[in-house]
Design an enzyme around this catalytic site. Structure first.
Site, PDB file in Angstrom:
ATOM      1  N   GLU A 294       0.806  -1.113   0.044  1.00 21.85           N
ATOM      2  CA  GLU A 294      -0.174   0.314   0.089  1.00 21.85           C
ATOM      3  C   GLU A 294       0.812   1.205  -0.093  1.00 21.85           C
ATOM      4  O   GLU A 294       0.592   2.218   0.636  1.00 21.85           O
ATOM      5  CB  GLU A 294      -1.025   0.012   1.166  1.00 21.85           C
ATOM      6  N   GLY A 295       1.986   1.157  -0.676  1.00 22.67           N
ATOM      7  CA  GLY A 295       3.036   2.292  -0.591  1.00 22.67           C
ATOM      8  C   GLY A 295       4.000   2.182   0.220  1.00 22.67           C
ATOM      9  O   GLY A 295       3.706   2.343   1.472  1.00 22.67           O
TER      10      GLY A 295
END
Length: 589
Positions: A437-438
């Site tokens: 998620e990043g």
């Protein structure tokens, strides 16, 4: 592996004393969600997590999910049955609109439930949480027809959802996405390959609703040319019934360090039927709805796994006898929990978890207020707070998840290092959360390059001012909290100085200090929240629960005296600039 005990007292304390659960119930959207109902639901969710999914945690780690020759995937023994019970209990539907079969509860409540589910079984919890993010995207950006077709089944959990961003040659750089979408009458034909797709294929549900980033013909280069599509595993007829299998197949499952029960798939889309969400070339904007939801969820996962590892470390420390603790009688072999160094490790875990939980829940509450408060000014201020604190929550909480799980393993010594006890699984499972998620480096870049400049810098300075305002209350509370106030004031001054320095710095120097600055931001925000816990505990001491509240005071004081001062040590790295980082040539590494 010890049993999981939902930390309901700690969760209730945050909801009722640090945040304002009762205040949320006064909003028209949540009038049915009074505190008594919510706490009853949380107790039941905790029981479900402890009794249904927690016993499968070790099973899933040993068995893994398995890809079959036909591309189908079989999850570990007991997972499909547990998921059916999850659907029947309605836990996944809690925060969604009642018109689609949801419970209409705040995201704050769903976040607390999500923590317990992830603590009990992190790998199992990923399918429901990705589905919740997909629902959120469709609620915000889907057409009415798309909502009517998919949301009821997704809200119940009968169908699951995925997020298809990454490709073999396009990781965090989504501008490099090459999957193509070609119009074909009323539908689109999707062709390409997606990698690292959590629960991209499984046997838990009848259908999987893939949300896929792809490029339409003549799309602009980079992220400006990405569109978002619904690509169901099984096509849905006009009558809502399932039809033919779509042209999407799992070609492999990754062999991972942890979360073995969660099938991380490579998916091949071969002229698959898809449906455009919203407008062409707006896919990145739409997907950020799901990604920001997922970033909070991942931050909570860091807290959750740390909590589970901590519980096992405490249980081991109480049972394991070794050495003679200070003050023990001669010849006595003491429980290791009596040794000061073990106490230090356990209290570091306890204090850090309580701070991180408070931060994650604060962001969830702000999401509720931003979407549902009747006052536009209040909505805007909380929307800004969510934007500011989301990267901090995702990165700081997941870094803590890894570090605290490692400390928990250390408490157990050699027993922690062997797989038989299960302690190693928590460490392995936690390690993915700072990556997906990043990555946490990307979260730090977002903080220093985008969030510090919100409202020309006023957003972050207003937040720091909000933290500073607590000092007066701490001074009035008396000498028991004086050290908390002193250390918090010093840490706030450090954060303010670092913020000012980075705001003036060149871009390359901001980037160089981003990681240390985000960690500083998390530590100081955690100190503010722990100071609020101390104040709340002081106010409530005459109402009972004395042992619990005294423990809150000690834990908050430990955090502010022994963890919060770490912020000052991060100041040089946050403000040093890029000089030394760029001084070596690549071949000197």
């Amino acid at each position: 592996m010890s049993d999981y005990a939902p930390p309901l007292d700690d969760i209730r304390f945050v909801l009722d004393e640090i945040l304002d659960l009762a205040g949320l119930a006064k909003l028209p959207t949540f009038e049915h969600a009074d505190s008594e109902l919510v706490h009853g639901a949380l107790a039941e969710a905790g029981r479900f997590a402890a009794e249904v999914t927690a016993p499968l945690n070790r099973v899933g780690d040993r068995e893994h999910s398995r890809r079959n020759a036909d591309g189908s995937v079989t999850t570990p023994e007991g997972f499909a049955a547990a998921y059916r019970r999850y659907v029947e209990s309605g836990w996944g539907s809690v925060p969604f609109p009642q018109q689609y079969g949801g419970g209409g509860f705040p995201w704050l409540v769903a976040t607390a439930i999500g923590e317990m589910m992830a603590s009990a079984n992190a790998a199992f919890s990923l399918a429901p949480t990705l589905t919740q993010g997909a629902i959120d995207l469709l609620l915000a950006h889907g057409s009415e027809r798309q909502k009517d077709t998919y949301l009821n089944k997704m809200v119940t959990g009968e169908w699951t959802g995925t997020m298809n961003l990454t490709e073999p040659d396009a990781g965090s750089d989504l501008g490099a996405v090459r999957t193509k979408a070609v119009p074909d009458g009323d539908v689109w034909r999707i062709t390409g390959q997606k990698a690292f797709i959590t629960y991209g294929e499984h046997d838990l549900a009848d259908n999987i609703v893939h949300l896929v980033l792809a490029r339409v013909p003549d799309a602009p280069a980079g992220t400006r040319g990405i569109s978002c599509f619904i690509v169901p595993k099984v096509l849905v007829g006009a009558d809502g019934q399932l039809g033919e299998h779509n042209r999407v197949v799992c070609v492999s499952i990754e062999d991972k360090l942890g979360i073995h029960a969660s099938p991380t798939c490579v998916l091949d889309f071969d002229d698959a039927e898809g449906y455009l969400i919203g407008e062409p070339n707006e896919g990145m904007r739409y997907m950020f709805t799901m990604m920001n939801n997922a970033r909070l969820v991942v931050g909570v996962q860091g807290v959750a796994i740390a909590e589970r590892a901590y519980q096992q470390a405490v249980a081991y420390a109480m049972e394991r006898h070794q050495g003679r603790a200070p003050g023990a009688a001669a010849g006595v072999s003491s429980p290791i929990i009596e040794h000061p160094d073990v106490r230090r490790m356990l209290l570091t875990q306890k204090a850090s978890i309580e701070a991180a939980r408070s931060l994650a829940y604060l962001v969830a509450e702000s999401m509720d207020l931003a979407a549902n408060h009747t006052d536009q000014v209040v909505r805007d201020s909380h929307r800004e707070l969510v934007e500011l604190l989301t990267p901090v929550t995702k990165a700081w909480c997941t870094d803590l998840g890894v570090e605290l799980s490692s400390i928990a393993l250390q408490v157990q010594g050699g027993a922690g290092y062997i797989e038989e006890t299960g302690a190693a699984q928590y460490y392995r499972d936690a390690r993915i959360s700072p990556i997906y998620e990043g990555t946490n480096g990307i979260q730090a870049i977002d903080l220093v390059m985008r969030k510090l400049s919100m409202r020309d810098g006023a957003a972050v300075t207003d937040f720091i001012g909000q933290i500073e305002a607590l000092d007066i209350q701490l001074e009035l509370a008396g000498p028991e909290l004086s050290s908390i106030g002193t250390n918090l004031a010093a840490a706030i001054a450090t954060l303010r100085s670092a913020t000012e320095a980075l705001s003036r710095a060149e871009s390359v120097d901001r980037l160089a200090g981003a990681g240390p600055y985000l960690r500083m931001f998390g530590i100081v925000t955690g100190g503010w929240l722990m100071a609020r816990q101390a104040l709340a505990a002081t106010r409530k001491l005459n109402t009972g629960q004395t042992d619990f509240l005294r423990a809150k005071l000690v834990t908050a004081r430990f955090y502010c005296e022994q963890i919060l001062p770490q912020a000052a040590g991060l100041f040089p790295a946050a403000t040093a600039g890029a000089g030394d980082l760029l001084a070596l040539t690549p071949d000197q590494f």
